[in-house]
Each structure stands twice: as C-alpha cells, then as structure tokens.
Design a protein around this motif. Sequence first.
Motif, PDB file in Angstrom:
ATOM      1  N   TYR A 256       0.836  -1.201   0.000  1.00  0.00           N
ATOM      2  CA  TYR A 256       0.000   0.000   0.000  1.00  0.00           C
ATOM      3  C   TYR A 256       0.873   1.253   0.000  1.00  0.00           C
ATOM      4  O   TYR A 256       1.912   1.288   0.657  1.00  0.00           O
ATOM      5  CB  TYR A 256      -0.904   0.017   1.236  1.00  0.00           C
ATOM      6  CG  TYR A 256      -1.941  -1.077   1.248  1.00  0.00           C
ATOM      7  CD1 TYR A 256      -3.148  -0.920   0.582  1.00  0.00           C
ATOM      8  CD2 TYR A 256      -1.707  -2.271   1.930  1.00  0.00           C
ATOM      9  CE1 TYR A 256      -4.105  -1.935   0.587  1.00  0.00           C
ATOM     10  CE2 TYR A 256      -2.655  -3.281   1.944  1.00  0.00           C
ATOM     11  CZ  TYR A 256      -3.851  -3.107   1.267  1.00  0.00           C
ATOM     12  OH  TYR A 256      -4.783  -4.104   1.279  1.00  0.00           O
ATOM     13  N   PRO A 257       0.432   2.309  -0.694  1.00  0.00           N
ATOM     14  CA  PRO A 257       1.175   3.576  -0.659  1.00  0.00           C
ATOM     15  C   PRO A 257       1.008   4.242   0.702  1.00  0.00           C
ATOM     16  O   PRO A 257       0.052   3.940   1.442  1.00  0.00           O
ATOM     17  CB  PRO A 257       0.518   4.401  -1.769  1.00  0.00           C
ATOM     18  CG  PRO A 257      -0.873   3.853  -1.876  1.00  0.00           C
ATOM     19  CD  PRO A 257      -0.758   2.384  -1.568  1.00  0.00           C
ATOM     20  N   PRO A 258       1.908   5.148   1.069  1.00  0.00           N
ATOM     21  CA  PRO A 258       1.796   5.849   2.356  1.00  0.00           C
ATOM     22  C   PRO A 258       0.463   6.581   2.484  1.00  0.00           C
ATOM     23  O   PRO A 258      -0.019   7.188   1.527  1.00  0.00           O
ATOM     24  CB  PRO A 258       2.963   6.837   2.319  1.00  0.00           C
ATOM     25  CG  PRO A 258       3.945   6.228   1.376  1.00  0.00           C
ATOM     26  CD  PRO A 258       3.125   5.535   0.327  1.00  0.00           C
ATOM     27  N   GLY A 259      -0.130   6.486   3.668  1.00  0.00           N
ATOM     28  CA  GLY A 259      -1.369   7.208   3.939  1.00  0.00           C
ATOM     29  C   GLY A 259      -2.595   6.620   3.282  1.00  0.00           C
ATOM     30  O   GLY A 259      -3.644   7.271   3.239  1.00  0.00           O
TER      31      GLY A 259
ATOM     32  N   LEU B 256      -5.991   4.713   2.811  1.00  0.00           N
ATOM     33  CA  LEU B 256      -7.118   4.380   3.683  1.00  0.00           C
ATOM     34  C   LEU B 256      -8.010   3.364   2.997  1.00  0.00           C
ATOM     35  O   LEU B 256      -8.548   3.618   1.914  1.00  0.00           O
ATOM     36  CB  LEU B 256      -7.932   5.627   4.018  1.00  0.00           C
ATOM     37  CG  LEU B 256      -9.186   5.384   4.884  1.00  0.00           C
ATOM     38  CD1 LEU B 256      -8.794   4.907   6.278  1.00  0.00           C
ATOM     39  CD2 LEU B 256     -10.048   6.638   4.960  1.00  0.00           C
ATOM     40  N   LEU B 257      -8.164   2.207   3.627  1.00  0.00           N
ATOM     41  CA  LEU B 257      -9.174   1.249   3.208  1.00  0.00           C
ATOM     42  C   LEU B 257     -10.450   1.603   3.963  1.00  0.00           C
ATOM     43  O   LEU B 257     -10.540   1.393   5.174  1.00  0.00           O
ATOM     44  CB  LEU B 257      -8.734  -0.178   3.555  1.00  0.00           C
ATOM     45  CG  LEU B 257      -7.623  -0.802   2.714  1.00  0.00           C
ATOM     46  CD1 LEU B 257      -7.245  -2.165   3.293  1.00  0.00           C
ATOM     47  CD2 LEU B 257      -8.040  -0.941   1.274  1.00  0.00           C
TER      48      LEU B 257
ATOM     49  N   ASP C  35     -17.393  -4.743  10.441  1.00  0.00           N
ATOM     50  CA  ASP C  35     -17.148  -3.526   9.675  1.00  0.00           C
ATOM     51  C   ASP C  35     -15.905  -2.836  10.240  1.00  0.00           C
ATOM     52  O   ASP C  35     -15.836  -2.556  11.441  1.00  0.00           O
ATOM     53  CB  ASP C  35     -18.347  -2.573   9.771  1.00  0.00           C
ATOM     54  CG  ASP C  35     -19.539  -3.075   8.965  1.00  0.00           C
ATOM     55  OD1 ASP C  35     -19.340  -3.486   7.814  1.00  0.00           O
ATOM     56  OD2 ASP C  35     -20.664  -3.061   9.499  1.00  0.00           O
ATOM     57  N   HIS C  36     -14.950  -2.534   9.367  1.00  0.00           N
ATOM     58  CA  HIS C  36     -13.705  -1.917   9.831  1.00  0.00           C
ATOM     59  C   HIS C  36     -13.056  -1.131   8.708  1.00  0.00           C
ATOM     60  O   HIS C  36     -13.310  -1.372   7.525  1.00  0.00           O
ATOM     61  CB  HIS C  36     -12.729  -2.984  10.339  1.00  0.00           C
ATOM     62  CG  HIS C  36     -12.276  -3.946   9.277  1.00  0.00           C
ATOM     63  ND1 HIS C  36     -13.080  -4.960   8.780  1.00  0.00           N
ATOM     64  CD2 HIS C  36     -11.099  -4.070   8.603  1.00  0.00           C
ATOM     65  CE1 HIS C  36     -12.433  -5.645   7.855  1.00  0.00           C
ATOM     66  NE2 HIS C  36     -11.212  -5.123   7.720  1.00  0.00           N
ATOM     67  N   GLN C  37     -12.254  -0.143   9.096  1.00  0.00           N
ATOM     68  CA  GLN C  37     -11.420   0.560   8.129  1.00  0.00           C
ATOM     69  C   GLN C  37      -9.980   0.484   8.599  1.00  0.00           C
ATOM     70  O   GLN C  37      -9.708   0.289   9.789  1.00  0.00           O
ATOM     71  CB  GLN C  37     -11.861   2.010   7.935  1.00  0.00           C
ATOM     72  CG  GLN C  37     -11.597   2.937   9.102  1.00  0.00           C
ATOM     73  CD  GLN C  37     -11.935   4.391   8.758  1.00  0.00           C
ATOM     74  OE1 GLN C  37     -12.586   4.690   7.760  1.00  0.00           O
ATOM     75  NE2 GLN C  37     -11.493   5.309   9.595  1.00  0.00           N
ATOM     76  N   VAL C  38      -9.049   0.633   7.653  1.00  0.00           N
ATOM     77  CA  VAL C  38      -7.631   0.499   7.983  1.00  0.00           C
ATOM     78  C   VAL C  38      -6.865   1.647   7.336  1.00  0.00           C
ATOM     79  O   VAL C  38      -6.935   1.846   6.124  1.00  0.00           O
ATOM     80  CB  VAL C  38      -7.046  -0.841   7.486  1.00  0.00           C
ATOM     81  CG1 VAL C  38      -5.620  -1.019   8.017  1.00  0.00           C
ATOM     82  CG2 VAL C  38      -7.914  -2.018   7.908  1.00  0.00           C
ATOM     83  N   LEU C  39      -6.138   2.390   8.152  1.00  0.00           N
ATOM     84  CA  LEU C  39      -5.235   3.427   7.663  1.00  0.00           C
ATOM     85  C   LEU C  39      -3.839   2.823   7.606  1.00  0.00           C
ATOM     86  O   LEU C  39      -3.313   2.345   8.607  1.00  0.00           O
ATOM     87  CB  LEU C  39      -5.259   4.644   8.581  1.00  0.00           C
ATOM     88  CG  LEU C  39      -4.324   5.807   8.190  1.00  0.00           C
ATOM     89  CD1 LEU C  39      -4.708   6.379   6.826  1.00  0.00           C
ATOM     90  CD2 LEU C  39      -4.368   6.902   9.252  1.00  0.00           C
ATOM     91  N   MET C  40      -3.256   2.846   6.404  1.00  0.00           N
ATOM     92  CA  MET C  40      -1.953   2.235   6.170  1.00  0.00           C
ATOM     93  C   MET C  40      -0.879   3.319   6.085  1.00  0.00           C
ATOM     94  O   MET C  40      -1.021   4.273   5.319  1.00  0.00           O
ATOM     95  CB  MET C  40      -1.957   1.458   4.851  1.00  0.00           C
ATOM     96  CG  MET C  40      -3.082   0.450   4.712  1.00  0.00           C
ATOM     97  SD  MET C  40      -2.723  -1.040   5.653  1.00  0.00           S
ATOM     98  CE  MET C  40      -4.020  -2.136   5.068  1.00  0.00           C
TER      99      MET C  40
END
Length: 254
Positions: A23-26, A28-29, A71-76
């Motif tokens: 994933y690229p920096p920053g 958000l999924l 349900d979830h989100q992920v910040l990479m």
Amino acid sequence: MRNVPLDEVDGIDRAVLAIGTDYPPGHLLAFHRHRRAQLLYGATGVMQVETADRSWTVPPRRAVLIPPGTDHQVLMDGVSTRSLYLESSAVPWFPARCRVVDVSPLLRELLLAAVDIAPEYDRHGRDGALVELILHEIRNLAPLPFDLPLPARADLRELCEAFQAAPNIREAPSGWAARLGVSGRTFNRLFLAGTGLSFQHWRQRACVLHAIRLLSAGLTVTRTAAELAYDTPAAFSTMFRKQTGTAPSSFQPR
C-alpha cells in the motif's frame, strides 16, 4: 498470491487464503467487511484499524485478528501486508472482537512463505502442512494492549479522534467539557459511560499508541517524549513501560 483482490479468490475451496499487498503511504481502506476471518499482518509500516467502538494500533511485525462480518477501516502508513483469510469452520476459537497480537519469528516466516503457495494448494502436500502449522501457531498468539475505545456519541467521538491524531499528556478534561457545553462532573460521567475508561486513563493510552507510531517511524525516545509533552524522556519511558511491558526503544526500526 500478491496484490490480488479478495473478491476474485474468496470462493476458492480452501480453508486459508494468503494474500500479500503493498500500500502507498497514507492509504485508507474505507469501512468494509469480509465473509472470512482475517489475520492482517504488517511486514512493514504501521496500521490503524477502526471499528464502530474502538481503534487498534498495529506496529510493524505485529498482526490484528479481525472477526468475520466486522465492519472496519484500515489506515496504512507505508505498509506491506500479509493477510490470511480464514473460513470460520477452520478457526472456531477466533476472537469475537478485533485483537492486536504479537507474532513469533516462526509465524512471521510462515506468513511470508504462505503468500507464495498456490491458491488451490494440495491439502495433503507440503503446502497443506504449512497451512496447518499456521493455524496451530495463530491459535495461541499473545494479545497486546494496543486498543483504544471510542464513544458512540458523535461530538465526543470527534474530540477523541482529533486527540488521537495529536495527543498531549497535559490536555485537561475541562477543555473538552467546555467544548461540549457540560460541567466537569457531567463530562467525566459521559466519558466513562462512552469509553469504559476515565479521561486520564484514556488519555494516557492514546499517548502510548501514538508514541508507538512515532517510534516505529524512527523518532528518538527524546523526541517522542517531547511530542507528547512529557517533562522528561525518563518520565515518558516509565509510563510507556508500565503500559506496554517493554521499553520504547523496542518499537524503533531495527
């Protein structure tokens, strides 16, 4: 499998699917859910997983267990992941809530190897044995206290999320009470009801989790302590060790 959308392979008749994704920096999924349980391992970078009532900070070389249908989100942040997608029947012991876990050196190597096996691996061959060993290893992973409860009340949650982004150990609850237009006593009651923690306890945990992100990005212990407004690096280190059981330096890049 590498950089393959789960939807393209979810129907494969195997208990475990392993996918590696960069994933690229920053990145958000946004909020989504999976039919399968997920073990999300960050080979590099830091992840922040958020659900309706909590967030989890996942340092490098750790993983988060995500139950099916959550349900979830992920910040990479500069993350290369190795994910296992697990049929529920294969992991009846899987936790009912997300959980950050430590990852042993053995499991780390197994996860790195798993993404290179064929999706329809031979259940009775070497790859099937590798998968069985992975399932054995993840059953007994040690949980880590890297979660932070978030309130359902929208205006209070907004304040909590803003604090997460730039925490300060000196921040006083009186300022939050004023912004919500309530008394200090009412604020303390609302905060405890919404998070299950006192403001002071929650503030300290938020600072620890932010410190993990800073340290993992390469900041020194001294700089991290200053960012969080601790009086001295020693005071910060004492608090950090008390909360996590390990020294701040253990989260710095190796």
